[in-house]
Design a protein around this motif. Sequence first.
Motif, PDB file in Angstrom:
ATOM      1  N   ARG A 185      64.180  46.607  63.676  1.00 55.67           N
ATOM      2  CA  ARG A 185      63.500  45.512  62.982  1.00 55.67           C
ATOM      3  C   ARG A 185      64.231  44.195  63.199  1.00 55.67           C
ATOM      4  NH1 ARG A 185      62.935  49.190  59.104  1.00 55.67           N
ATOM      5  NH2 ARG A 185      64.697  48.429  57.915  1.00 55.67           N
ATOM      6  N   GLU A 186      65.559  44.223  63.065  1.00 52.51           N
ATOM      7  CA  GLU A 186      66.350  43.003  63.246  1.00 52.51           C
ATOM      8  C   GLU A 186      66.185  42.451  64.659  1.00 52.51           C
ATOM      9  OE1 GLU A 186      70.211  44.416  62.230  1.00 52.51           O
ATOM     10  OE2 GLU A 186      69.887  44.198  60.072  1.00 52.51           O
ATOM     11  N   ARG A 187      66.258  43.306  65.666  1.00 48.74           N
ATOM     12  CA  ARG A 187      66.103  42.857  67.052  1.00 48.74           C
ATOM     13  C   ARG A 187      64.714  42.289  67.290  1.00 48.74           C
ATOM     14  NH1 ARG A 187      67.992  47.128  71.347  1.00 48.74           N
ATOM     15  NH2 ARG A 187      67.579  45.340  72.651  1.00 48.74           N
ATOM     16  N   TYR A 188      63.682  42.943  66.761  1.00 50.00           N
ATOM     17  CA  TYR A 188      62.318  42.483  66.961  1.00 50.00           C
ATOM     18  C   TYR A 188      62.087  41.135  66.282  1.00 50.00           C
ATOM     19  CZ  TYR A 188      57.282  42.396  67.193  1.00 50.00           C
ATOM     20  OH  TYR A 188      55.991  42.015  67.436  1.00 50.00           O
ATOM     21  N   LEU A 189      62.587  40.982  65.066  1.00 48.46           N
ATOM     22  CA  LEU A 189      62.407  39.714  64.359  1.00 48.46           C
ATOM     23  C   LEU A 189      63.123  38.565  65.067  1.00 48.46           C
ATOM     24  CD1 LEU A 189      62.623  40.889  60.651  1.00 48.46           C
ATOM     25  CD2 LEU A 189      60.601  40.122  61.896  1.00 48.46           C
ATOM     26  N   ILE A 190      64.270  38.838  65.653  1.00 50.04           N
ATOM     27  CA  ILE A 190      64.981  37.814  66.427  1.00 50.04           C
ATOM     28  C   ILE A 190      64.157  37.421  67.650  1.00 50.04           C
ATOM     29  CG2 ILE A 190      67.000  37.414  67.905  1.00 50.04           C
ATOM     30  CD1 ILE A 190      68.596  39.070  65.803  1.00 50.04           C
ATOM     31  N   MET A 191      63.559  38.403  68.313  1.00 44.54           N
ATOM     32  CA  MET A 191      62.723  38.092  69.481  1.00 44.54           C
ATOM     33  C   MET A 191      61.489  37.282  69.082  1.00 44.54           C
ATOM     34  SD  MET A 191      62.887  41.403  71.990  1.00 44.54           S
ATOM     35  CE  MET A 191      62.640  42.669  70.778  1.00 44.54           C
ATOM     36  N   VAL A 192      60.864  37.620  67.965  1.00 37.57           N
ATOM     37  CA  VAL A 192      59.686  36.884  67.491  1.00 37.57           C
ATOM     38  C   VAL A 192      60.082  35.454  67.136  1.00 37.57           C
ATOM     39  CG1 VAL A 192      58.014  36.708  65.606  1.00 37.57           C
ATOM     40  CG2 VAL A 192      58.384  38.889  66.733  1.00 37.57           C
ATOM     41  N   LEU A 193      61.206  35.282  66.453  1.00 38.74           N
ATOM     42  CA  LEU A 193      61.667  33.945  66.101  1.00 38.74           C
ATOM     43  C   LEU A 193      61.940  33.116  67.351  1.00 38.74           C
ATOM     44  CD1 LEU A 193      62.446  31.956  63.885  1.00 38.74           C
ATOM     45  CD2 LEU A 193      64.757  32.884  63.983  1.00 38.74           C
ATOM     46  N   TYR A 194      62.559  33.709  68.346  1.00 42.44           N
ATOM     47  CA  TYR A 194      62.823  33.001  69.595  1.00 42.44           C
ATOM     48  C   TYR A 194      61.514  32.557  70.254  1.00 42.44           C
ATOM     49  CZ  TYR A 194      64.112  32.016  74.389  1.00 42.44           C
ATOM     50  OH  TYR A 194      64.254  31.407  75.594  1.00 42.44           O
ATOM     51  N   LYS A 195      60.520  33.450  70.273  1.00 40.83           N
ATOM     52  CA  LYS A 195      59.228  33.104  70.865  1.00 40.83           C
ATOM     53  C   LYS A 195      58.539  31.979  70.097  1.00 40.83           C
ATOM     54  CE  LYS A 195      58.199  37.514  73.037  1.00 40.83           C
ATOM     55  NZ  LYS A 195      57.296  38.667  73.059  1.00 40.83           N
ATOM     56  N   MET A 196      58.672  31.979  68.768  1.00 41.08           N
ATOM     57  CA  MET A 196      58.069  30.914  67.972  1.00 41.08           C
ATOM     58  C   MET A 196      58.756  29.579  68.256  1.00 41.08           C
ATOM     59  SD  MET A 196      57.025  32.569  64.289  1.00 41.08           S
ATOM     60  CE  MET A 196      58.652  33.013  63.801  1.00 41.08           C
ATOM     61  N   ILE A 197      60.071  29.593  68.354  1.00 46.60           N
ATOM     62  CA  ILE A 197      60.822  28.360  68.608  1.00 46.60           C
ATOM     63  C   ILE A 197      60.530  27.825  69.999  1.00 46.60           C
ATOM     64  CG2 ILE A 197      63.151  27.446  68.956  1.00 46.60           C
ATOM     65  CD1 ILE A 197      64.038  29.323  66.663  1.00 46.60           C
ATOM     66  N   SER A 198      60.445  28.707  70.974  1.00 47.38           N
ATOM     67  CA  SER A 198      60.192  28.258  72.345  1.00 47.38           C
ATOM     68  C   SER A 198      58.730  27.911  72.593  1.00 47.38           C
ATOM     69  CB  SER A 198      60.662  29.320  73.343  1.00 47.38           C
ATOM     70  OG  SER A 198      59.878  30.488  73.212  1.00 47.38           O
ATOM     71  N   GLY A 199      57.851  28.221  71.635  1.00 46.89           N
ATOM     72  CA  GLY A 199      56.440  27.871  71.772  1.00 46.89           C
ATOM     73  C   GLY A 199      55.601  28.926  72.452  1.00 46.89           C
ATOM     74  N   GLU A 200      56.169  30.077  72.785  1.00 49.55           N
ATOM     75  CA  GLU A 200      55.414  31.155  73.420  1.00 49.55           C
ATOM     76  C   GLU A 200      54.458  31.834  72.445  1.00 49.55           C
ATOM     77  OE1 GLU A 200      57.809  33.966  75.599  1.00 49.55           O
ATOM     78  OE2 GLU A 200      59.315  32.426  75.954  1.00 49.55           O
ATOM     79  N   GLN A 201      54.780  31.767  71.157  1.00 47.37           N
ATOM     80  CA  GLN A 201      53.978  32.426  70.125  1.00 47.37           C
ATOM     81  C   GLN A 201      53.742  31.447  68.991  1.00 47.37           C
ATOM     82  OE1 GLN A 201      55.478  36.253  68.981  1.00 47.37           O
ATOM     83  NE2 GLN A 201      54.489  36.193  67.002  1.00 47.37           N
ATOM     84  N   LYS A 202      52.589  31.568  68.336  1.00 47.30           N
ATOM     85  CA  LYS A 202      52.285  30.690  67.220  1.00 47.30           C
ATOM     86  C   LYS A 202      53.268  30.952  66.082  1.00 47.30           C
ATOM     87  CE  LYS A 202      48.716  29.141  64.194  1.00 47.30           C
ATOM     88  NZ  LYS A 202      47.581  29.475  63.420  1.00 47.30           N
ATOM     89  N   ALA A 203      53.759  29.882  65.494  1.00 50.98           N
ATOM     90  CA  ALA A 203      54.754  29.991  64.436  1.00 50.98           C
ATOM     91  C   ALA A 203      54.119  30.513  63.148  1.00 50.98           C
ATOM     92  CB  ALA A 203      55.398  28.648  64.177  1.00 50.98           C
ATOM     93  N   ILE A 204      54.776  31.468  62.512  1.00 56.24           N
ATOM     94  CA  ILE A 204      54.323  32.017  61.241  1.00 56.24           C
ATOM     95  C   ILE A 204      55.148  31.371  60.138  1.00 56.24           C
ATOM     96  CG2 ILE A 204      54.102  34.105  59.846  1.00 56.24           C
ATOM     97  CD1 ILE A 204      54.059  35.681  62.479  1.00 56.24           C
ATOM     98  N   GLY A 205      54.511  30.629  59.253  1.00 50.49           N
ATOM     99  CA  GLY A 205      55.211  30.083  58.101  1.00 50.49           C
ATOM    100  C   GLY A 205      55.691  28.663  58.259  1.00 50.49           C
ATOM    101  N   PHE A 206      55.749  28.105  59.470  1.00 48.32           N
ATOM    102  CA  PHE A 206      56.114  26.711  59.636  1.00 48.32           C
ATOM    103  C   PHE A 206      55.365  26.135  60.820  1.00 48.32           C
ATOM    104  CE2 PHE A 206      59.422  29.096  61.793  1.00 48.32           C
ATOM    105  CZ  PHE A 206      59.528  28.474  63.021  1.00 48.32           C
ATOM    106  N   ASP A 207      55.186  24.841  60.775  1.00 47.12           N
ATOM    107  CA  ASP A 207      54.431  24.133  61.797  1.00 47.12           C
ATOM    108  C   ASP A 207      55.343  23.781  62.970  1.00 47.12           C
ATOM    109  OD1 ASP A 207      52.426  22.833  63.084  1.00 47.12           O
ATOM    110  OD2 ASP A 207      52.462  21.046  61.813  1.00 47.12           O
ATOM    111  N   ARG A 208      54.778  23.678  64.142  1.00 44.28           N
ATOM    112  CA  ARG A 208      55.550  23.325  65.337  1.00 44.28           C
ATOM    113  C   ARG A 208      56.210  21.956  65.186  1.00 44.28           C
ATOM    114  NH1 ARG A 208      58.546  24.825  69.072  1.00 44.28           N
ATOM    115  NH2 ARG A 208      58.257  24.015  71.132  1.00 44.28           N
ATOM    116  N   SER A 209      55.622  21.072  64.359  1.00 41.80           N
ATOM    117  CA  SER A 209      56.200  19.744  64.154  1.00 41.80           C
ATOM    118  C   SER A 209      57.499  19.795  63.349  1.00 41.80           C
ATOM    119  CB  SER A 209      55.193  18.835  63.450  1.00 41.80           C
ATOM    120  OG  SER A 209      54.910  19.345  62.161  1.00 41.80           O
TER     121      SER A 209
END
Length: 131
Positions: free
Chosen positions: A80-104
């Motif tokens: 779970r920890e590894r997966y959440l880190i990967m999802v967070l990285y994808k959200m920050i890099s813009g590869e995935q839509k951010a959950i809970g915060f806006d890209r701005s």
Amino acid sequence: MKQMKTLLKSLIVPKLEYALPVWSPPDKTCINLLESIQKTFTRKIREFQMWWDEGETWICETGYWKRLKALKILSLQRRRERYLIMVLYKMISGEQKAIGFDRSDITYSDRRNLIIKTPTRKGKSWLKSLR
């Protein structure tokens, strides 16, 4: 052992990790409850058991972490920890839509490279910003 590992990875783990980015266990009790399912399953693998003559039954004397190492799999919490880190990285890099915060809310600076604005906890007003 190979068949039991296949059953674990194909039938049990996907059910325990369903919708992981949306919900992750919040406290130690929930984490231990989920982890106990994998512990119980791996305890039933015959290669980790030995025959107990007095009780005329099979018992497992191999520790959970040794079983995981022998099966070459990770604990559910670690996965779970590894997966959440990967999802967070994808959200920050813009590869995935951010959950809970806006890209701005994500900005870059020369010194720190990355800045993420998070809601502040001043009273209960920060809750209104999440709604």
